[in-house]
Design a protein around this motif. Structure first.
Motif, PDB file in Angstrom:
ATOM      1  N   LYS A 150      38.838  -8.653   7.851  1.00 63.49           N
ATOM      2  CA  LYS A 150      40.096  -8.224   7.234  1.00 63.49           C
ATOM      3  C   LYS A 150      41.297  -8.541   8.120  1.00 63.49           C
ATOM      4  O   LYS A 150      42.389  -8.788   7.622  1.00 63.49           O
ATOM      5  CB  LYS A 150      40.024  -6.716   6.974  1.00 63.49           C
ATOM      6  CG  LYS A 150      41.180  -6.148   6.219  1.00 63.49           C
ATOM      7  CD  LYS A 150      40.934  -4.663   5.946  1.00 63.49           C
ATOM      8  CE  LYS A 150      42.066  -4.035   5.198  1.00 63.49           C
ATOM      9  NZ  LYS A 150      41.796  -2.621   4.892  1.00 63.49           N
ATOM     10  N   HIS A 151      41.092  -8.556   9.421  1.00 64.38           N
ATOM     11  CA  HIS A 151      42.193  -8.778  10.361  1.00 64.38           C
ATOM     12  C   HIS A 151      42.089 -10.113  11.097  1.00 64.38           C
ATOM     13  O   HIS A 151      42.620 -10.269  12.186  1.00 64.38           O
ATOM     14  CB  HIS A 151      42.274  -7.608  11.344  1.00 64.38           C
ATOM     15  CG  HIS A 151      42.722  -6.348  10.688  1.00 64.38           C
ATOM     16  ND1 HIS A 151      44.035  -6.091  10.408  1.00 64.38           N
ATOM     17  CD2 HIS A 151      42.014  -5.306  10.209  1.00 64.38           C
ATOM     18  CE1 HIS A 151      44.127  -4.911   9.811  1.00 64.38           C
ATOM     19  NE2 HIS A 151      42.908  -4.431   9.661  1.00 64.38           N
ATOM     20  N   TYR A 204      47.029  -8.893   6.156  1.00 64.54           N
ATOM     21  CA  TYR A 204      46.889  -7.849   7.173  1.00 64.54           C
ATOM     22  C   TYR A 204      47.225  -8.403   8.552  1.00 64.54           C
ATOM     23  O   TYR A 204      47.198  -9.614   8.770  1.00 64.54           O
ATOM     24  CB  TYR A 204      45.457  -7.293   7.165  1.00 64.54           C
ATOM     25  CG  TYR A 204      45.103  -6.608   5.873  1.00 64.54           C
ATOM     26  CD1 TYR A 204      45.537  -5.309   5.612  1.00 64.54           C
ATOM     27  CD2 TYR A 204      44.355  -7.260   4.898  1.00 64.54           C
ATOM     28  CE1 TYR A 204      45.227  -4.679   4.411  1.00 64.54           C
ATOM     29  CE2 TYR A 204      44.043  -6.642   3.706  1.00 64.54           C
ATOM     30  CZ  TYR A 204      44.484  -5.355   3.469  1.00 64.54           C
ATOM     31  OH  TYR A 204      44.189  -4.727   2.282  1.00 64.54           O
TER      32      TYR A 204
END
Length: 65
Positions: A34-35, A43
């Motif tokens: 996600k990062h 993100y």
């Protein structure tokens, strides 16, 4: 964990799980992806994902605070 020597320069979710116990199981897999650099959700990009599936912390986050 990297600064304290608990994670190497490149790491996988299972390495993060060993270095940072106590998080929800799925967090170890989801948080890195996600990062990652270029994530589709926009993100904060903390990590680089390498072709072999490992991750590394982006150099700007390795600096001393």
């Amino acid at each position: 964990a990297i600064r304290m020597g608990q994670l190497g320069e490149r790491f996988r979710p299972e390495d993060v799980e060993k270095a940072c116990p106590g998080w929800a199981y799925s967090t170890y897999r989801v948080f890195l992806a996600k990062h990652r650099l270029g994530n589709p959700g926009g993100y904060t990009e903390y990590f680089v994902r390498h072709p072999d599936g490992s991750y590394s912390l982006r150099s700007e986050f390795l600096r001393d605070p």
